[in-house]
Motif scaffolding. Structure first.
Motif, PDB file in Angstrom:
ATOM      1  N   LEU A  14      20.220  44.212  77.950  1.00  0.00           N
ATOM      2  CA  LEU A  14      20.648  44.339  76.553  1.00  0.00           C
ATOM      3  C   LEU A  14      21.105  42.992  76.012  1.00  0.00           C
ATOM      4  O   LEU A  14      20.793  42.616  74.869  1.00  0.00           O
ATOM      5  CB  LEU A  14      21.793  45.353  76.482  1.00  0.00           C
ATOM      6  N   ALA A  61      18.038  41.028  75.284  1.00  0.00           N
ATOM      7  CA  ALA A  61      17.325  41.557  74.115  1.00  0.00           C
ATOM      8  C   ALA A  61      18.008  41.146  72.814  1.00  0.00           C
ATOM      9  O   ALA A  61      17.373  41.085  71.769  1.00  0.00           O
ATOM     10  CB  ALA A  61      17.243  43.080  74.198  1.00  0.00           C
ATOM     11  N   ILE A  62      19.298  40.872  72.883  1.00  0.00           N
ATOM     12  CA  ILE A  62      20.034  40.477  71.682  1.00  0.00           C
ATOM     13  C   ILE A  62      20.134  38.961  71.570  1.00  0.00           C
ATOM     14  O   ILE A  62      19.863  38.367  70.526  1.00  0.00           O
ATOM     15  CB  ILE A  62      21.444  41.118  71.690  1.00  0.00           C
ATOM     16  N   PRO A  87      16.507  36.790  70.664  1.00  0.00           N
ATOM     17  CA  PRO A  87      16.104  36.681  69.260  1.00  0.00           C
ATOM     18  C   PRO A  87      17.173  36.060  68.371  1.00  0.00           C
ATOM     19  O   PRO A  87      16.844  35.346  67.428  1.00  0.00           O
ATOM     20  CB  PRO A  87      15.811  38.134  68.843  1.00  0.00           C
ATOM     21  N   LEU A  88      18.446  36.320  68.665  1.00  0.00           N
ATOM     22  CA  LEU A  88      19.507  35.709  67.869  1.00  0.00           C
ATOM     23  C   LEU A  88      19.391  34.186  67.903  1.00  0.00           C
ATOM     24  O   LEU A  88      19.471  33.508  66.877  1.00  0.00           O
ATOM     25  CB  LEU A  88      20.885  36.109  68.418  1.00  0.00           C
ATOM     26  N   MET A 147      15.886  32.984  66.323  1.00  0.00           N
ATOM     27  CA  MET A 147      15.837  33.139  64.878  1.00  0.00           C
ATOM     28  C   MET A 147      16.861  32.227  64.210  1.00  0.00           C
ATOM     29  O   MET A 147      16.609  31.705  63.125  1.00  0.00           O
ATOM     30  CB  MET A 147      16.069  34.605  64.491  1.00  0.00           C
ATOM     31  N   HIS A 178      14.083  30.482  62.111  1.00  0.00           N
ATOM     32  CA  HIS A 178      13.561  31.396  61.088  1.00  0.00           C
ATOM     33  C   HIS A 178      13.346  30.707  59.743  1.00  0.00           C
ATOM     34  O   HIS A 178      12.520  31.144  58.952  1.00  0.00           O
ATOM     35  CB  HIS A 178      14.454  32.633  60.941  1.00  0.00           C
ATOM     36  N   ALA A 196      18.869  47.434  68.276  1.00  0.00           N
ATOM     37  CA  ALA A 196      19.491  46.099  68.225  1.00  0.00           C
ATOM     38  C   ALA A 196      18.591  45.111  67.494  1.00  0.00           C
ATOM     39  O   ALA A 196      19.065  44.293  66.694  1.00  0.00           O
ATOM     40  CB  ALA A 196      19.765  45.606  69.650  1.00  0.00           C
ATOM     41  N   GLU A 197      17.278  45.177  67.741  1.00  0.00           N
ATOM     42  CA  GLU A 197      16.357  44.233  67.078  1.00  0.00           C
ATOM     43  C   GLU A 197      16.351  44.473  65.567  1.00  0.00           C
ATOM     44  O   GLU A 197      16.313  43.522  64.776  1.00  0.00           O
ATOM     45  CB  GLU A 197      14.932  44.389  67.629  1.00  0.00           C
ATOM     46  N   ILE A 209      19.380  42.982  64.064  1.00  0.00           N
ATOM     47  CA  ILE A 209      19.287  41.515  63.993  1.00  0.00           C
ATOM     48  C   ILE A 209      18.431  41.094  62.802  1.00  0.00           C
ATOM     49  O   ILE A 209      18.793  40.207  62.025  1.00  0.00           O
ATOM     50  CB  ILE A 209      18.707  40.950  65.308  1.00  0.00           C
ATOM     51  N   GLY A 210      17.261  41.709  62.659  1.00  0.00           N
ATOM     52  CA  GLY A 210      16.329  41.292  61.603  1.00  0.00           C
ATOM     53  C   GLY A 210      16.767  41.706  60.205  1.00  0.00           C
ATOM     54  O   GLY A 210      16.616  40.938  59.252  1.00  0.00           O
ATOM     55  N   VAL A 253      21.796  41.200  60.436  1.00  0.00           N
ATOM     56  CA  VAL A 253      22.434  39.939  60.835  1.00  0.00           C
ATOM     57  C   VAL A 253      21.858  38.757  60.053  1.00  0.00           C
ATOM     58  O   VAL A 253      22.581  37.973  59.455  1.00  0.00           O
ATOM     59  CB  VAL A 253      22.274  39.718  62.355  1.00  0.00           C
ATOM     60  N   PHE A 254      20.541  38.643  60.062  1.00  0.00           N
ATOM     61  CA  PHE A 254      19.922  37.532  59.349  1.00  0.00           C
ATOM     62  C   PHE A 254      19.476  37.930  57.941  1.00  0.00           C
ATOM     63  O   PHE A 254      19.205  37.047  57.128  1.00  0.00           O
ATOM     64  CB  PHE A 254      18.721  36.991  60.136  1.00  0.00           C
TER      65      PHE A 254
END
Lengths: 392, 400
Positions: free
Chosen positions: A26, A29-30, A33-34, A37, A41, B248-249, B252-253, B256-257
Motif C-alpha cells: 500500500l 502504491a501511494i 505515484p505521489l 506526479m 505532472h 488510493a490512486e 491521488i489523481g 491530492v493533485f
C-alpha cells in the motif's frame, strides 16, 4: 553440519502480522505515484539558467525585462561574447544563450530536449518583442538513434536499482558471509553493470558509438556507490534499511534522475533532491560523459564518492554493534579484578548455543561466568534463606 | 552411529543397522501420527517458499556454508536480471523513435481527395498509413476511438488531432501535413479535439496512477504468495487489496493533485482490474513455481507492461515488437486503458477488460493448483508414514 527436517510443517503467519506486512504494498502504491506526479505532472521552467549575449546596447535591458517577466522561471545572466556563451552552453552552465543582434539562440538539446524546447518558447517571445526572427543553433544534438536524448536513462536506472537489490540480497541471504567477500561480490557486480549497460546501449541497440569505456565506468561507479551505501545501511539499520533504500533510490531517486526531465524543469524540492541523491549525480555524470566530453563531472563524482564514504562509515558503525562470531571472548572481571569494565564494552549476545542444556538437563552458565565464580574471591553473602536467618 | 534425536531435528546415518532405521522411523511415525492430516483442509498452508521443500523426502544433513553460498548465488540472479532486462526492455522505447505505419486520414469525398490520399500514402510508405474519411464528424469519431491519430481537411486547411495522444505523435502529424498545406498555399490550422487536462500537459499522469496500481498489486501478490498464509485470508486480502489500491490512486489523481475531474468510476474499475490481475498472476505463479516467479512477474507487470503500453512511447513510433506484445499483455492493456478511461472514453474497453480477466483467471487457477499440490504433498507424506506404521506394528505383533 546441521540436520534439516523438511517434514516439519511450516507455521501459518499470524493474520495481524500479515495485515501489517500488507501496508508495504500500500505504501508503494501511494508513494510511487505521489512522488512521480509531484515531479513530472506539470514540468515547467524553474530557475532555468539562460544568458543574453552583450552584442547590442540593450542586452542588459533585455535581460532585466526577461527576469522581471519570467519571475522564478529563469535566472538571466549576461555574457560578453558569443564564444563565451557557446562555452557556457556546452558546459551546461546555461540552458540557452540569446544573441539579440542576430536573433541566434544557442542551445544544446542533448542536455535535455524538454528544457531546450522550453527555452526556445521563452526566447521566441523575446525575439518577437524585439521584432527579430529566432534562429536556433543546436550546438550538441543527441545521437541520431537517440531521438529524445534520453536513451541512456534506463542504463543508469538499471545500475542504481540493481546496486540496491544486490546489497539487500547479500545482507538477507548471506549474513554470515565475511565483509571482504561481500565487497568483492559487489565490486564484481559493478564491473558487470558497466559491461551489461554498455553492451545493451552500444551493442544490442547500437545507439551510441563513442565514449564506451567512460560510460561503462560511470555505470560501474553508480552501481558500486549505491550498493556500498545500502550495504552499510543494512549493517547499521537491519531490515529498516530496505525501506530506506527503496525511498532513496526508487521513490525519490527515479524522479530525481534529471534525464527525461531536467532539474530546471522540476519543482524546487525535486531539484534539490537531484543535487543530493546519487541518482541525480549518476544521470548527470552519464549525460556529461556521453555528450559533453566529461566537462564538469567533478561534483557528480564527488557526490558518488560521498555516498560511498557514508556507506563505509555505516559499515564501520554496524560492526561496532555486536561481536563477530568466532571472536575470542574474555572475562574482564576475572582477568582485571581491580579495574572497572571499560566504557562501551561489547558483550556476547545471548544465543541458543550459550544456553544449551547439559546432559543432566540443567542450563549451564556460560563458560565465562563459570570461570569467574571459580576465580572470584570468597564472600560471606548468604546463598540460602537459612543462611540469611543465621546471619540475622 | 546413534541418532541424536530431539524435538525438532533428526539424523539419518548411512552406517546404521536395520534396527536403528526401524527405531528412527518409529520416532518419526509417532510424531507424525500426532500431527496427522486427514484432509487437504488440515494440511499446512501453501506458500512460495513451500514449493522449495518436499515433505515426503527424509531429513538430511546440510552443509550450512555451501547452502549460504548457493542461496546468495541464486539471490544475486535478481539484480543481474534487473541489470540486463530493465535497460534491454525499456531502452527500445527510446531508440530511433519515428512514425511507423501511423494511421492518419484526409477528409473529403472520393472524387476530391482520393488521389491526394493515395499519393501521400505512397510518399510516406512505412511511416504513415493514409486513408480517406468522408467528413469531419467521421474523422473526429475515428480520432476519439483512436483509429487514426489525426485527420486533415484540405478544404479548410485544418488539421484535427488529439492533444492526449502526446507531443511526439502530434509533432509527427504536424510535420507531415504542414508541407501538404503549403502546397495548397494554405496556412495550416490545428484543432485539438481531445486536449490534455491543464495540470497534465504531458498527458502522462495516468501512467503513474497505473504504475501505482501495478506495484501495489504485484507486491501484494508477492507477499501473499511467498508466505504461508491461510487460504481464506489469502482470498480475502487478494480481493480487498486491489480495492484499497485503486481507491488510493483515484484519491491521488482527483483529490491530492486535482489533475482530473468528473466521474472516476470507470477509471477506478480499470485500476482495480489492473491491480487484481497483477496480484493474481504473481500470487498464482508464486504458489506454482515459488520465488522464481519474482523476476518473471517484475518482467510481465512493470518492465514489459510499461514498455508495451503505448503511453510512455507511442506504439506506432517504436519497434514493432512492442506493438506485437501489446494486445495480449494484461499490464500493457491495463495501463493504456487507464489513460483511455480519462481521455478517450468513446473507445471500447472490451479488449483490455477481457485480457486482464483472462490473465487473472490463469493466476487464480495456478494459485489453486499450487495450493492443492503442496497440501497433497503434506497429506501424502503423513499417510505414507501411517501406512508404514500399520505395517511395522503388524510385523512386530507377528514376529515373536
Amino acid at each position: 553440519m546441521n540436520a534439516q527436517n523438511s517434514s516439519v510443517p511450516p507455521k501459518k503467519i499470524e493474520p495481524k502480522l500479515l495485515i501489517v506486512m500488507m501496508l508495504f504494498p500500500l505504501f508503494m502504491a501511494i508513494a510511487y505515484p505521489l512522488s512521480f506526479m509531484g515531479a513530472f505532472h506539470n514540468p515547467a521552467p524553474h530557475q532555468m539558467p539562460v544568458a543574453i549575449i552583450q552584442t547590442t546596447d540593450n542586452a542588459q535591458q533585455i535581460a532585466q525585462g526577461l527576469e522581471a517577466e519570467a519571475e522564478d522561471a529563469v535566472e538571466v545572466s549576461t555574457v560578453q561574447d558569443v564564444e563565451t556563451a557557446q562555452e557556457k552552453v556546452l558546459r551546461l552552465e546555461e540552458r540557452a544563450a540569446y544573441d539579440p543582434a542576430t536573433g541566434d539562440l544557442y542551445v544544446a538539446s542533448a542536455g535535455g530536449p524538454l528544457a531546450t524546447n522550453a527555452a526556445q518558447s521563452i526566447f521566441s517571445e523575446v525575439a518577437k518583442q524585439s521584432h527579430t526572427e529566432l534562429h536556433v543553433q543546436n550546438l550538441k544534438k543527441p545521437a541520431e538513434s537517440d531521438s529524445l536524448g534520453t536513451a541512456y536513462m534506463y542504463g543508469v536506472m538499471g545500475a542504481i536499482i540493481a546496486g540496491y537489490i544486490a546489497s539487500t540480497i547479500i545482507n538477507a541471504l548471506g549474513k554470515n558471509t565475511k565483509l571482504w567477500t561481500k565487497l568483492a561480490i559487489l565490486l564484481g557486480f559493478a564491473v558487470l553493470a558497466g559491461i551489461t549497460g554498455t553492451a545493451i546501449l552500444y551493442g544490442f541497440y547500437g545507439i551510441y558509438t563513442e565514449h564506451l569505456v567512460p560510460v561503462a565506468l560511470t555505470f560501474a561507479a553508480e552501481f558500486f556507490a549505491v550498493s556500498l551505501f545500502q550495504l552499510g545501511a543494512a549493517s547499521l539499520l537491519g531490515l529498516a534499511s530496505s525501506l530506506l533504500g527503496i525511498v532513496l533510490f526508487v521513490i525519490l531517486g527515479n524522479p530525481a534522475l534529471g534525464v527525461a526531465i531536467t532539474s530546471d524543469m522540476m519543482p524546487g524540492f525535486f531539484s534539490f533532491l537531484h543535487t543530493l541523491l546519487p541518482s541525480g549525480a549518476a544521470g548527470d555524470l552519464t549525460k556529461r560523459t556521453l555528450y559533453f566530453d566529461h566537462v564538469g563531472i567533478g561534483p557528480d563524482l564527488l557526490n558518488l564518492v560521498l555516498w560511498a564514504i557514508l556507506g563505509s562509515a555505516m559499515l564501520w558503525m554496524g560492526s561496532l554493534k555486536t561481536p563477530e562470531k568466532g571472536t575470542e571472548l574474555i572475562d574482564y572481571s576475572a582477568e582485571h579484578p581491580s579495574e572497572k569494565e571499560p566504557l562501551l564494552t561489547a558483550y556476547e549476545e545471548a544465543s541458543e548455543e550459550n544456553m544449551k542444556k547439559d546432559s543432566d538437563g540443567h542450563n549451564p552458565l556460560p563458560d565465562t561466568v563459570e570461570r569467574s565464580r571459580e576465580q572470584a574471591p570468597h564472600t560471606n553473602l548468604p546463598e540460602t534463606e537459612k543462611d540469611e536467618n543465621d546471619l540475622r | 552411529m546413534t541418532s541424536d534425536n530431539n524435538d525438532s531435528s533428526y539424523e539419518i546415518s548411512s552406517h546404521s543397522t536395520g534396527s536403528h532405521r526401524a527405531n528412527s522411523r518409529q520416532e518419526r511415525m509417532r510424531k507424525h501420527t500426532q500431527n496427522s492430516y486427514r484432509s487437504l483442509g488440515d494440511a499446512p498452508p501453501a506458500s512460495g517458499l513451500g514449493t522449495l521443500s518436499n515433505p515426503t523426502k527424509p531429513p538430511r544433513k546440510i552443509d550450512q556454508r555451501l547452502t549460504t553460498k548457493r542461496m546468495v548465488t541464486a539471490g544475486l540472479l535478481l539484480p543481474l536480471f534487473m541489470l540486463i532486462f530493465l535497460p534491454l526492455t525499456l531502452t527500445g522505447t527510446l531508440d530511433d523513435v519515428h512514425p511507423r505505419h501511423m494511421d492518419v486520414a484526409i477528409i473529403g469525398s472520393e472524387t476530391d481527395v482520393q488521389k491526394q490520399t493515395d499519393d501521400l500514402d505512397h510518399q510516406t510508405a512505412g511511416s504513415f498509413d493514409v486513408h480517406r474519411v468522408d467528413n469531419v464528424d467521421d474523422a473526429k469519431n475515428q480520432i476519439n476511438e483512436r483509429q487514426v491519430r489525426a485527420a486533415y481537411n484540405p478544404a479548410e486547411g485544418k488539421l484535427y488531432l488529439a492533444g492526449a495522444n502526446g507531443k511526439q505523435v502530434n509533432s509527427a502529424v504536424t510535420q507531415l501535413f504542414t508541407p501538404v498545406a503549403q502546397q495548397s498555399h494554405q496556412e495550416m490550422q490545428t484543432e485539438d479535439i481531445q486536449p490534455v487536462h491543464e495540470e497534465d500537459p504531458s498527458g502522462t499522469s495516468a501512467v503513474y496512477l497505473a504504475l501505482g496500481a501495478i506495484l501495489g498489486g504485484f507486491m501484494s501478490g508477492m507477499i501473499l504468495g511467498l508466505l504461508p498464509v491461510d487460504s481464506k485470508l489469502r482470498l480475502i486480502l487478494g480481493v480487498a487489496m486491489p480495492v484499497i489500491i485503486a481507491t488510493a490512486e483515484i484519491i491521488i489523481g482527483w483529490a491530492v493533485f486535482g489533475i482530473f475531474d468528473g466521474s472516476a468510476m470507470g477509471t477506478w474499475g480499470i485500476l482495480y482490474l489492473l491491480s487484481f490481475s497483477c496480484l493474481a498472476v504473481t500470487l498464482g505463479g508464486m504458489l506454482a513455481i515459488g520465488p522464481a516467479m519474482l523476476p518473471i512477474s517484475i518482467f510481465l507487470t512493470s518492465l514489459l507492461g510499461m514498455a508495451t503500453s503505448g503511453v510512455t512511447a507511442p506504439l506506432d513510433m517504436v519497434h514493432a515488437f512492442y506493438a506485437g506484445i501489446h494486445p495480449w499483455l494484461f499490464s500493457s492493456q491495463g495501463i493504456e486503458a487507464v489513460k483511455n478511461s480519462i481521455y478517450f472514453q468513446d473507445m471500447s474497453f472490451a479488449q483490455p477488460i477481457w485480457v486482464m480477466l483472462i490473465w487473472a483467471v490463469v493466476g487464480i487457477v495456478l494459485a489453486v493448483f499450487g495450493t492443492v499440490r503442496q497440501k497433497r504433498r503434506h497429506l501424502f507424506a503423513t499417510m505414507s508414514e501411517m501406512e508404514e506404521a500399520q505395517f511395522m506394528m503388524a510385523v512386530g505383533a507377528v514376529a515373536p
